[in-house]
Motif scaffolding. Structure first.
Motif, PDB file in Angstrom:
ATOM      1  N   VAL A   7     -73.553  39.537  44.342  1.00  0.00           N
ATOM      2  CA  VAL A   7     -74.184  40.469  45.270  1.00  0.00           C
ATOM      3  C   VAL A   7     -73.291  41.667  45.554  1.00  0.00           C
ATOM      4  O   VAL A   7     -73.772  42.793  45.683  1.00  0.00           O
ATOM      5  CB  VAL A   7     -74.521  39.734  46.592  1.00  0.00           C
ATOM      6  N   LEU A   8     -71.991  41.431  45.645  1.00  0.00           N
ATOM      7  CA  LEU A   8     -71.064  42.485  46.046  1.00  0.00           C
ATOM      8  C   LEU A   8     -70.509  43.220  44.835  1.00  0.00           C
ATOM      9  O   LEU A   8     -70.100  42.593  43.855  1.00  0.00           O
ATOM     10  CB  LEU A   8     -69.890  41.890  46.832  1.00  0.00           C
ATOM     11  N   PRO A   9     -70.471  44.554  44.889  1.00  0.00           N
ATOM     12  CA  PRO A   9     -69.769  45.293  43.841  1.00  0.00           C
ATOM     13  C   PRO A   9     -68.274  44.965  43.895  1.00  0.00           C
ATOM     14  O   PRO A   9     -67.776  44.509  44.936  1.00  0.00           O
ATOM     15  CB  PRO A   9     -70.014  46.766  44.204  1.00  0.00           C
ATOM     16  N   PRO A  10     -67.543  45.183  42.822  1.00  0.00           N
ATOM     17  CA  PRO A  10     -66.128  44.778  42.774  1.00  0.00           C
ATOM     18  C   PRO A  10     -65.278  45.340  43.912  1.00  0.00           C
ATOM     19  O   PRO A  10     -64.431  44.632  44.455  1.00  0.00           O
ATOM     20  CB  PRO A  10     -65.644  45.304  41.423  1.00  0.00           C
ATOM     21  N   GLU A  11     -65.485  46.600  44.315  1.00  0.00           N
ATOM     22  CA  GLU A  11     -64.650  47.161  45.375  1.00  0.00           C
ATOM     23  C   GLU A  11     -64.939  46.511  46.726  1.00  0.00           C
ATOM     24  O   GLU A  11     -64.026  46.257  47.511  1.00  0.00           O
ATOM     25  CB  GLU A  11     -64.794  48.689  45.469  1.00  0.00           C
ATOM     26  N   LEU A  12     -66.217  46.201  46.993  1.00  0.00           N
ATOM     27  CA  LEU A  12     -66.544  45.518  48.247  1.00  0.00           C
ATOM     28  C   LEU A  12     -66.062  44.072  48.232  1.00  0.00           C
ATOM     29  O   LEU A  12     -65.597  43.551  49.244  1.00  0.00           O
ATOM     30  CB  LEU A  12     -68.049  45.564  48.516  1.00  0.00           C
TER      31      LEU A  12
END
Length: 142
Positions: A51-56
């Protein structure tokens, strides 16, 4: 039962990524405290979520590092007698915790120097403190 969970920044955690576990609570309940599985544990694998992009994901893993065990975030709720209310309490805590972790970092602090007035006030305060402590000492014996 509760559906997907919406977080800050339009991040939606699907229900199938959340894991629920129920056990007996040690809290209030009277006669039913030993029979009802009202304690709730909500778990979410932060390190494996899609669900989360890598930076988040990196931000959440960094900010919640003290609460994660093997990359899994676990939240327990046992303050209510009802399992349903404990599930709602766990979800509210989950959303609040992740909203805080997903928040963008604040502005970078610019280094500043103390003003002349603040330096003189500090040294005057230190001098007064030294004099007060000096008065408490025993006078030197001759």
């Amino acid at each position: 039962m509760f559906g997907p969970v919406t977080l800050r920044g339009d991040v939606v955690v699907p229900e199938d990524e959340l894991s629920w576990r129920f056990s007996r609570s040690s809290g209030p309940g009277g006669q039913s405290v030993n029979t009802a599985d009202s304690r709730v544990e909500l778990s979410w694998d932060v390190s494996r979520t899609g669900v989360l992009p890598p930076e988040l994901r990196g931000r959440v893993l960094d900010r919640l590092a003290g609460r994660l065990v093997g990359g899994v975030l676990t939240i327990a709720a046992s303050e209510y007698r009802s399992q349903l209310r404990n599930r709602e309490a766990a979800l509210v805590r989950f959303v609040a915790l992740l909203d805080g972790a997903l928040a963008p970092p604040g502005p970078v602090r610019r280094a500043t120097r103390p003003s002349r007035g603040s330096r003189t006030r500090r040294t005057a305060s230190e001098r007064r403190h030294r004099e007060i402590k000096a008065q408490r000492r025993r006078p030197p014996s001759d």
